[in-house]
Design an enzyme around this catalytic site. Structure first.
Site, short mmCIF file in Angstrom:
data_model
loop_
_atom_site.label_atom_id
_atom_site.label_comp_id
_atom_site.label_asym_id
_atom_site.label_seq_id
_atom_site.Cartn_x
_atom_site.Cartn_y
_atom_site.Cartn_z
N SER A 1 76.04 100.37 72.76
CA SER A 1 76.16 99.21 71.89
C SER A 1 76.00 99.66 70.45
O SER A 1 76.19 100.84 70.12
CB SER A 1 75.12 98.15 72.27
OG SER A 1 75.33 96.94 71.55
N ASN A 2 75.65 98.73 69.55
CA ASN A 2 75.42 99.06 68.14
C ASN A 2 74.27 98.23 67.61
O ASN A 2 73.65 97.46 68.34
CB ASN A 2 76.70 98.85 67.32
CG ASN A 2 77.24 97.44 67.46
OD1 ASN A 2 76.57 96.46 67.10
ND2 ASN A 2 78.45 97.32 67.98
N ARG A 3 73.97 98.35 66.32
CA ARG A 3 72.76 97.78 65.75
C ARG A 3 72.95 96.36 65.21
O ARG A 3 72.03 95.81 64.60
CB ARG A 3 72.24 98.67 64.63
CG ARG A 3 71.89 100.09 65.08
CD ARG A 3 71.40 100.93 63.90
NE ARG A 3 71.21 102.31 64.27
CZ ARG A 3 70.12 102.81 64.86
NH1 ARG A 3 69.12 101.99 65.16
NH2 ARG A 3 70.03 104.09 65.15
N SER A 4 74.10 95.76 65.40
CA SER A 4 74.34 94.42 64.83
C SER A 4 73.40 93.38 65.43
O SER A 4 73.19 93.34 66.65
CB SER A 4 75.78 94.01 65.07
OG SER A 4 76.00 92.68 64.63
N ALA B 1 80.49 93.09 65.28
CA ALA B 1 80.57 94.55 65.34
C ALA B 1 81.04 94.92 66.75
O ALA B 1 80.24 95.18 67.65
CB ALA B 1 79.21 95.17 65.03
#
Length: 407
Positions: A215-218, A283
């Site tokens: 995943s990502n940090r959004s 994101a």
């Protein structure tokens, strides 16, 4: 929402015609009244008898002067919506230029109802400039496009051109009738009153196995703030929200929760034809695991190689299929060559406005309550905003959208 709605399903010659059995069954299950017309070539892919049995109505393939039910004028006036699916490259070309050499085309030219079309063809045909020009012409006529999907094609290749799945088409029709319902509603006020806005926000998660994901940090803060600001301006907002601990309780925002990039793609594609304003602030993962294990992957002695494949480019898909009256906004989160990359995205993805978000700016980016952005629009205007709360940034973005709406 489909209960009692009269849907005229027009099937042209494409291998995707076999999916019309599933679509017909789903529509009937939803309570719709389905009548079907087919081109002669469509009958080579699926029989009229199959579709007649599922729809509980006669399927017509030829022009008739003896039965008013099959008359092309009466069919075009009977329907609440005409859905051309699958729409082959040949049929799209004929629709765009007013040809009338079969029942489907004669009915199309006679239709007094809204027209929707779901293309199906191989990737090279889809990307050919003639096909894209024909699709743009149909959009100029005011017809609604169900964007193609990316996947395995009849040629054996993998790419764009695959027809929207039956479940996606049903969701699209539900939204079409929801938007055009005549039921009285409380009037909203504001510069975007009467407009429908679609916003994406948050991250996506891409499964590796039943336990792990990438995943990502959004956090979704910026997208949620934009959704609320659009609602404050009077818009009816649909928020496609990835997995996050944040949410909104704004009465003008309806949240559609999703998990993966594929989920977000399907939700945005289903909602975007009805939207006047589209802001893609999520994101979205650019890559996902090519193979998802059905059991937890056990730790071994050595390392592990994770093969990734590209996800759908949601923003490019929407930009390629944007109607002239729609305003499409994208975000460009950059760490280097910020301005150059943002302007490239504005141009290549057919955006009306791009929001440049640089991770080099302190207090900007993921998980902060503040943000510092620069706005670039398709008229050449550049607006650098100072560091401020994400709610204040959201209001500035909405003001820019209002300016574009009235340009």
């Amino acid at each position: 929402m489909l209960q009692g709605k009269k849907i005229l399903l027009a099937i042209s010659g494409s291998i995707a015609a076999y999916k019309m059995a599933t679509l017909t069954r789903l529509l009937v299950k939803e309570g719709a009244v389905v009548k079907i017309i087919m081109t002669p070539s469509a009958t080579t892919f699926i029989t009229p008898l199959t579709l007649s049995t599922l729809s509980k109505n006669e399927v017509v393939t030829e022009l008739s002067e003896h039965n008013t039910w099959t008359n092309h004028v009466m069919l075009g006036r009977w329907a609440d919506v005409m859905l051309v699916a699958p729409a082959s490259a040949n049929t799209i070309a004929k629709m765009a230029h007013g040809f009338c050499d079969n029942l489907l085309l004669a009915t199309y030219l006679s239709a007094t109802c809204p027209v929707c079309f779901a293309p199906a063809m191989d990737e090279d045909m889809w990307h050919h400039q003639a096909t894209q020009a024909n699709i743009q012409q149909l959009l100029n006529y005011g017809h609604a496009l169900l964007p193609v999907e990316k996947g395995e094609l009849a040629s054996g290749l993998f790419g764009e051109g695959r027809m929207a799945e039956p479940e996606t088409i049903v969701a699209f029709l539900q939204q079409h009738f929801a938007k055009n319902t005549t039921a009285p509603q409380a009037a909203s006020s504001g510069p975007l009153a009467g407009k429908i806005a679609l916003v994406s926000a948050g991250p996506t998660v891409e499964a590796i196995d039943p336990v792990r994901y990438i995943s990502n940090r959004s956090s979704g803060k910026m997208g949620i703030a934009i959704a609320e600001a659009l609602a404050d301006a009077g818009a009816e907002v649909k928020l496609v929200l990835g997995p996050t601990h944040l949410s909104t309780s704004h009465a003008g925002v309806k949240t559609i929760p999703v998990q993966s990039a594929a989920d977000m793609f399907s939700a945005c594609v289903a909602e975007y034809p009805m939207a006047d304003v589209i802001v893609m602030a999520a994101a979205v993962a650019d890559y996902r695991p090519a193979h998802v294990a059905d059991r937890k992957i056990k730790k071994g002695e050595g390392g592990m190689v994770l093969e990734l494949e590209k996800t759908h480019d949601i923003l490019r898909t929407l930009g390629n299929n944007k109607a002239p009256e729609q305003v499409l906004v994208g975000f460009s989160l950059e760490t280097n060559n910020e301005r150059e990359n943002a302007l490239k995205k504005l141009r290549e993805k057919n955006l009306d406005l791009v929001v440049l978000n640089s991770l080099a700016d302190p207090g900007a980016g993921f998980n902060h309550d503040t943000n510092k952005v620069t706005l670039f629009d398709n008229r050449g205007k550049e607006t650098a905003l100072p560091l401020q709360s994400k709610q204040a940034v959201a209001r500035e973005i909405v003001n820019a959208i209002i300016s574009l709406q009235h340009a």
